[in-house]
Design a protein around this motif. Structure first.
Motif, short mmCIF file in Angstrom:
data_model
loop_
_atom_site.label_atom_id
_atom_site.label_comp_id
_atom_site.label_asym_id
_atom_site.label_seq_id
_atom_site.Cartn_x
_atom_site.Cartn_y
_atom_site.Cartn_z
N UNK A 171 0.83 -1.20 0.00
CA UNK A 171 0.00 0.00 0.00
C UNK A 171 0.87 1.25 0.00
N UNK A 172 0.42 2.24 -0.78
CA UNK A 172 1.19 3.46 -0.94
C UNK A 172 1.42 4.19 0.38
N UNK B 140 -1.93 4.72 9.34
CA UNK B 140 -1.88 3.45 8.65
C UNK B 140 -3.02 2.53 9.11
N UNK B 141 -3.33 2.57 10.41
CA UNK B 141 -4.37 1.67 10.94
C UNK B 141 -5.73 1.95 10.31
N UNK B 142 -6.06 3.25 10.17
CA UNK B 142 -7.41 3.56 9.71
C UNK B 142 -7.63 3.28 8.23
N UNK B 143 -6.56 2.90 7.51
CA UNK B 143 -6.74 2.53 6.10
C UNK B 143 -7.67 1.34 5.96
N UNK B 144 -7.30 0.23 6.63
CA UNK B 144 -8.10 -0.98 6.51
C UNK B 144 -8.40 -1.58 7.88
N UNK B 145 -8.16 -0.84 8.96
CA UNK B 145 -8.26 -1.39 10.31
C UNK B 145 -7.49 -2.71 10.41
N UNK B 146 -6.26 -2.70 9.94
CA UNK B 146 -5.53 -3.94 9.75
C UNK B 146 -4.15 -3.81 10.40
N UNK B 147 -3.83 -4.77 11.29
CA UNK B 147 -2.54 -4.70 11.97
C UNK B 147 -1.38 -5.07 11.05
N UNK B 148 -1.65 -5.95 10.06
CA UNK B 148 -0.61 -6.35 9.13
C UNK B 148 0.07 -5.12 8.52
N UNK B 149 -0.75 -4.11 8.18
CA UNK B 149 -0.21 -2.90 7.55
C UNK B 149 0.77 -2.22 8.49
N UNK B 150 0.48 -2.25 9.80
CA UNK B 150 1.38 -1.60 10.75
C UNK B 150 2.72 -2.34 10.84
N UNK B 151 2.64 -3.70 10.88
CA UNK B 151 3.90 -4.46 10.91
C UNK B 151 4.72 -4.17 9.66
#
Lengths: 149, 501
Positions: free
Chosen positions: B205-206, B405-416
């Motif tokens: 993700x950008x 970053x979290x509010x993009x997809x509510x996804x922790x993977x994106x944060x890691x």
């Protein structure tokens, strides 16, 4: 041959290029309407990367300044804090995790306990209300915590 | 011909967009003033917020462009006051800006740099208004082969112009392009480099990429700076606050010349504010430094890089808006932001989305005036930002990065993933890489492959199509010249001087 950071990096990048090329070459393409397909471009890039890295291995730049032991430990500590923040972000919710993260980061950046605690309380609560009330962003409440709402 | 500009002012003067231009200018100046947080970081932090707020594309772009131009204004603060450039574009500003501050002329130096920033930006915005529609008309004739050649040219000009180490710039760009390969291949649906992780199917993700690469790595670098004691954090007294008209007029030719230089450098794809500042400063030194006062606090030495870096910021919108090829690292980020809205900048944008192109250009005019009005009287207030301690700044960046970053997809993977990219970015910076080529490669990578494959589909696999047209052949030759000249030129000159002897 002197062991320079650029040499290590160059060798690592050649490894990466080889891996990327191998991955691309092993792609299974069921059918393709065009002459190039998904393999060619990544393989071309790997070749360019390997060539450039090879130049760097033979002509490395200056070694630069690397952090000493105490600083490395601190860097790892900051990364650790951020990782724990990520791990507990949804479990303990935004307010609790943000409080402890700000406290820990401020301490790592040499604030006193008093200043760090004040910053932690203000920033955790302030940003929570700014994001949820002001900007309408939903933040995790923490599913490990009992539900107060 | 200027219908788009009139429509654009219609868009930019709505209360919402006017407010956003103002907000962007203020935030940008603040971000620029903070050491370490440049335009890219500021945009990276604000972009997810702009996206979540549901702003329409032109409004989001107006906000982010305001941050960009504002940061070029703000970057001078810490250069002048602390001898620490606030961002890459303001490196040359330290050379004469800080000596001026040491002489007790910090206030006039800030005022003069605000005026020269304004003059430089104005020249470039007028240039943008005149040239962008013309270039767009030429660019309509571009086919996939021409676009591919153009991107090769962009990377070549970037490698040569940016930084001391062309090899590392090139490696950075290639790494960026390779990162863009992750995900589903649009042509065939084949999964590339996803390693079975569903989160990677859409590519990296950008927002995750930008925030990781810039914000997280910046946190780590700030820790190093905090532990080094060579930086002097004492702000010198500002002295008298306003710059006198005499001082401004003394630098008028410098500003005009350097504004023009900055615009041209900005238009060249791949080269941004840092190159513009350096080229302008060295040129101006050659032209007007008769008494050897440059580097000791000469007003012209301050006006030169400031006019140029602001001009290049506006100039770098020319290739971005007309060709879809960003002129700098920051416009690469803006390009990515537009792609989030499913708008691909390019020659058709002036005809298909005139509200975006025109609104942006009009908002640059407005923002520039706002910035001058803010920066002349309030320089002292903005300078206070420099005293914000790192222990407040760093947690603040961390909070904004995580929520963004979290509010993009509510996804922790994106944060890691963001953290991993952050460490990668930190290592690259420690190894002497500049991150702008990486981001340029990442943004252009997909387009580059698409255009190559489309060109070869048209020709049925014949590679010759890539240099068949006059435009593409010219671009290939220009790219080759750029790569060879820096290496060849000194040798030729050396031989000539030998012959002469």
């Amino acid at each position: 041959m002197k062991l320079a950071a650029d040499r290590v990096l160059g060798l690592a990048l050649i490894g990466l290029a080889a891996f990327a090329a191998a991955h691309a070459a092993n792609l299974h393409v069921p059918f393709s309407y065009e002459p190039v397909g998904p393999k060619a471009f990544p393989i071309l890039l790997s070749v360019v990367l390997a060539a450039l890295s090879l130049i760097m291995v033979f002509r490395p730049g200056e070694n630069g300044q690397w952090p000493d032991k105490t600083l490395s430990l601190k860097l790892l500590a900051v990364l650790g804090v951020l990782l724990v923040y990520a791990l507990l972000f949804t479990r303990l919710g935004f307010i609790v995790t943000t409080f402890f993260t700000v406290l820990a980061l401020a301490r790592l950046f040499e604030a006193t306990w008093l200043k760090a605690s004040i910053a932690a309380v203000l920033m955790a609560l302030g940003s929570y209300y700014l994001f949820t009330q002001g900007l309408g962003i939903s933040l995790p409440r923490g599913y490990w915590l009992p539900d107060f709402a | 011909m200027f219908d788009f500009l009139i429509d654009g002012f219609g868009v930019a003067l709505t209360p919402l967009n006017l407010g956003l231009a103002f907000l962007g200018a203020v935030l940008g100046t603040l971000f620029g003033a903070l050491p370490g947080i440049g335009p890219i970081n500021g945009i990276a932090i604000l972009m997810p917020l702009a996206y979540t707020l549901g702003l329409p594309a032109e409004s989001a772009l107006i906000l982010l462009a305001g941050v960009y131009t504002g940061a070029e204004y703000g970057g001078r603060m810490s250069s002048i006051l602390l001898n620490v450039p606030g961002d890459a574009g303001a490196v040359m500003t330290t050379l004469d800006g800080h000596p001026l501050a040491k002489k007790g002329l910090a206030g006039p130096a800030l005022g003069l740099s605000a005026v020269s920033s304004f003059v430089g930006a104005t020249i470039a915005i007028i240039g943008l208004t005149l040239f962008a529609p013309l270039l767009a008309e030429v660019a309509v004739m571009f086919g996939p082969a021409e676009f591919f050649a153009l991107m090769i040219f962009a990377f070549a000009s970037m490698s040569v112009m940016m930084g001391k180490d062309p090899i590392k710039t090139a490696i950075g760009a290639v790494l960026g392009v390779m990162i863009a390969m992750v995900g589903v291949d649009s042509g065939t649906g084949v999964l590339r480099y996803t390693f079975g992780m569903a989160e990677l199917y859409d590519g990296i993700d950008f927002v995750v990429m930008i925030i990781g690469l810039f914000a997280i790595s910046e946190i780590l670098l700030m820790l190093e700076h905090a532990n080094r004691n060579d930086a002097n954090d004492e702000i010198p007294p500002l002295g008298r606050v306003m710059v006198s008209l005499k001082e401004v007029l003394y630098c008028k030719w410098t500003m005009l010349r350097c504004g023009l230089i900055g615009f041209i450098v900005g238009v060249l794809p791949g080269t941004g504010a840092s190159v513009a500042g350096a080229v302008a400063y060295t040129t101006e030194k050659r032209i007007s430094d008769k008494d050897g006062t440059f580097g000791t606090g000469d007003m012209r030495g301050l006006a030169a890089p400031e006019a140029a870096n602001n001009a290049s910021a506006a100039g770098s919108f020319v290739p971005m808006l007309t060709l879809g090829i960003p002129g700098s690292g920051t416009t690469a980020v803006l390009l990515g932001a537009l792609m989030l809205y499913n708008i691909t900048p390019g020659p058709m944008m002036f005809s298909e989305r005139p509200e975006v192109a025109g609104g942006l250009i009009a908002s640059l005019y407005i923002g520039n005036v706002v910035l001058l009005a803010l920066n002349l009287p309030l320089a002292g207030l903005f300078a206070k930002v420099l005293t914000i301690p790192r222990w407040v700044l760093v947690p603040g960046i961390a909070i904004l990065a995580f929520t963004g970053v979290y509010q993009l997809h509510s996804d922790l993977m994106a944060i890691y993933l963001m953290l991993i990219i952050g460490v990668f970015g930190y290592l690259l910076r420690k190894l002497g890489f500049s991150l702008a080529p990486v981001i340029l490669g990442y943004v252009l990578g997909g387009l580059m492959e698409d255009n190559l494959r489309r060109a070869l589909s048209i020709s049925g696999g014949d590679v010759g199509i890539l240099w068949q047209s006059g435009i593409s052949l010219g671009l290939w030759i220009a790219a080759a010249l750029l790569l060879v000249l820096p290496w060849l030129l000194p040798k030729l000159l050396f031989r000539k001087s030998l012959d002469g002897a």
